[in-house]
Design a protein around this motif. Structure first.
Motif, PDB file in Angstrom:
ATOM      1  N   LYS A  40       8.634  71.521 -41.225  1.00 23.24           N
ATOM      2  CA  LYS A  40       8.080  72.075 -42.761  1.00 23.24           C
ATOM      3  C   LYS A  40       9.250  72.675 -42.979  1.00 23.24           C
ATOM      4  N   ILE A  41      10.094  72.765 -42.420  1.00 20.60           N
ATOM      5  CA  ILE A  41      11.820  73.210 -42.892  1.00 20.60           C
ATOM      6  C   ILE A  41      11.731  72.522 -43.849  1.00 20.60           C
ATOM      7  N   LYS A  42      12.229  71.413 -43.528  1.00 14.50           N
ATOM      8  CA  LYS A  42      12.550  70.461 -44.898  1.00 14.50           C
ATOM      9  C   LYS A  42      12.234  70.282 -45.483  1.00 14.50           C
ATOM     10  N   GLU A  43      10.332  70.235 -45.681  1.00 15.23           N
ATOM     11  CA  GLU A  43       9.421  70.429 -46.714  1.00 15.23           C
ATOM     12  C   GLU A  43      10.012  70.818 -47.831  1.00 15.23           C
ATOM     13  N   GLN A  44      10.046  72.722 -47.114  1.00  4.85           N
ATOM     14  CA  GLN A  44      10.011  73.750 -47.613  1.00  4.85           C
ATOM     15  C   GLN A  44      10.946  73.682 -48.282  1.00  4.85           C
ATOM     16  N   THR A  45      11.902  72.972 -47.347  1.00 10.44           N
ATOM     17  CA  THR A  45      13.480  73.351 -48.745  1.00 10.44           C
ATOM     18  C   THR A  45      13.662  72.340 -49.646  1.00 10.44           C
ATOM     19  N   GLU A  46      12.685  71.039 -49.687  1.00 10.55           N
ATOM     20  CA  GLU A  46      12.964  70.375 -50.772  1.00 10.55           C
ATOM     21  C   GLU A  46      12.129  70.897 -51.584  1.00 10.55           C
ATOM     22  N   HIS A  47      10.741  71.665 -51.286  1.00 10.57           N
ATOM     23  CA  HIS A  47       9.886  71.828 -52.262  1.00 10.57           C
ATOM     24  C   HIS A  47      10.993  72.989 -52.647  1.00 10.57           C
ATOM     25  N   GLU A  48      11.005  74.293 -52.615  1.00 10.32           N
ATOM     26  CA  GLU A  48      12.719  75.227 -52.894  1.00 10.32           C
ATOM     27  C   GLU A  48      13.783  74.408 -53.930  1.00 10.32           C
ATOM     28  N   ARG A  53      15.600  72.905 -58.734  1.00 13.84           N
ATOM     29  CA  ARG A  53      16.205  71.850 -60.015  1.00 13.84           C
ATOM     30  C   ARG A  53      15.169  72.326 -61.253  1.00 13.84           C
ATOM     31  N   ASN A  54      14.488  72.284 -61.913  1.00 10.56           N
ATOM     32  CA  ASN A  54      13.255  72.440 -62.684  1.00 10.56           C
ATOM     33  C   ASN A  54      13.728  73.546 -63.350  1.00 10.56           C
ATOM     34  N   GLU A  55      14.119  74.912 -62.171  1.00  7.67           N
ATOM     35  CA  GLU A  55      14.717  75.724 -63.540  1.00  7.67           C
ATOM     36  C   GLU A  55      15.521  75.553 -64.323  1.00  7.67           C
ATOM     37  N   GLN A  56      16.471  74.977 -63.223  1.00  6.04           N
ATOM     38  CA  GLN A  56      17.950  74.427 -64.025  1.00  6.04           C
ATOM     39  C   GLN A  56      17.857  74.044 -65.830  1.00  6.04           C
TER      40      GLN A  56
END
Length: 117
Positions: A40-48, A53-56
Motif C-alpha cells: 500500500k505504501i509503495k502504491e501510494q508513493t508511486e501515485h504521489e 512528475r505531472n506537476e513538474q
C-alpha cells in the motif's frame, strides 16, 4: 499421583503446542499485514511520485510556453523595428543613389559638353 503428573505434563505440552501454533499464526498474520502495508505504501508513493512528475511537467510546459510567447513577442518587436528602420532609410538610400547617379553622370555630361564646345 504419577498419573496425575503425566496428565499434567501432557496438558502442558498440548498447551505449549497450542501457544506455538498461535504464535506461528500470529507471526504469519503480522508478516502478511506488513507485506500488505508495504504494498500500500509503495502504491501510494508511486501515485504521489506520478502526481509530482505531472506537476513538474506542467510547470515546465507553462514556463516553456511563457518563454516561447516572450520570444515571439521579442521577434515581432524586432521585425517591426527593422521594418520601420528600413522604411525610414529607404527614402534616404534612394536619394543617396540619385545623388550619386547625378554626380557621376552629371560630370560626364558636363565633360562632354565642355569637350564639344
Amino acid at each position: 499421583m504419577n498419573r496425575e503428573a503425566i496428565n499434567y505434563v501432557k496438558e502442558a505440552e498440548a498447551r505449549v503446542e497450542e501457544l506455538r501454533a498461535d504464535a506461528e499464526k500470529e507471526i504469519k498474520d503480522i508478516k502478511e499485514g506488513k507485506a500488505l502495508r508495504i504494498d500500500k505504501i509503495k502504491e501510494q508513493t508511486e501515485h504521489e511520485l506520478a502526481a509530482y512528475r505531472n506537476e513538474q511537467k506542467e510547470q515546465l510546459e507553462t514556463k516553456l510556453k511563457r518563454d516561447e510567447d516572450l520570444l515571439e513577442e521579442q521577434v515581432a518587436t524586432d521585425v517591426q523595428r527593422f521594418n520601420e528602420a528600413y522604411e525610414q532609410n529607404k527614402e534616404r538610400l534612394a536619394n543617396r543613389i540619385a545623388e550619386e547617379v547625378l554626380h557621376r553622370y552629371g560630370h560626364s555630361q558636363n565633360e562632354k559638353a565642355d569637350f564639344i564646345s
